[in-house]
Design a protein around this motif. Sequence first.
Motif, short mmCIF file in Angstrom:
data_model
loop_
_atom_site.label_atom_id
_atom_site.label_comp_id
_atom_site.label_asym_id
_atom_site.label_seq_id
_atom_site.Cartn_x
_atom_site.Cartn_y
_atom_site.Cartn_z
N ILE A 25 6.03 14.76 0.32
CA ILE A 25 5.34 13.37 0.86
C ILE A 25 5.24 12.51 -0.45
N PHE A 26 4.85 12.78 -1.49
CA PHE A 26 4.63 12.03 -2.54
C PHE A 26 5.44 12.22 -3.75
N PRO A 27 5.92 11.21 -4.58
CA PRO A 27 6.56 11.41 -5.68
C PRO A 27 5.98 12.16 -6.89
N THR A 28 6.81 13.04 -7.47
CA THR A 28 6.39 13.60 -8.55
C THR A 28 5.17 12.86 -9.32
N GLU A 29 5.63 11.67 -9.82
CA GLU A 29 4.57 11.07 -10.50
C GLU A 29 3.36 10.76 -9.98
N THR A 30 3.31 10.55 -8.54
CA THR A 30 2.05 10.32 -7.89
C THR A 30 0.97 11.67 -8.12
#
Length: 180
Positions: free
Chosen positions: A81-86
């Motif tokens: 659901i979220f990018p790795t950075e998030t």
Amino acid sequence: MMNMILRFIRTKIFRRQGVRSPFVLFVLLLFWSVVISWQLAEAIEPPPITTVDPVPETLQLGQELYLNNCATCHIAVPPAIFPTETWRDIIQDTDHYGIQIPPLVDPGRLVIWNYLRLFSRLQTPDTPLPYRIRDSNYFKALHPRVELPESLTLKTCIQCHPGSEQYNFRSLTPEWENGE
């Protein structure tokens, strides 16, 4: 067939020269008790938390720690659901959406990070980093025909995904099961 088996047991096993064998009867009762106990234990035990996708054995501890740390307070969302950075920012920050939480410490934090890093996605260039589900382009792409409410929260997931509290986002309510 079952009658033949029972007849064999009665004639060959339970009778030894016309006398019932207490040892064989004891072994069969013990076996029967173990089987019944095992079945009852499985029936009483809560269902295990399932996952969205199969997780390799090497990352299962990371998923378990993720669920133990996150799903105890709110619904744990799939890492994609979220990018790795998030995710990197979320697991390092003790200010968790306005609530102070204890920091994750190593080595547990690293084990969770490995799980999240592998199952999340990379951020597309020139798009803001989402920290809310409603801002996630991937989430919106997964829900193309869903009119999402303005106040989208993790509790909103339960309305369409009744198994979301058990980390099962594949199960849908009947209205969405048919693709309506």
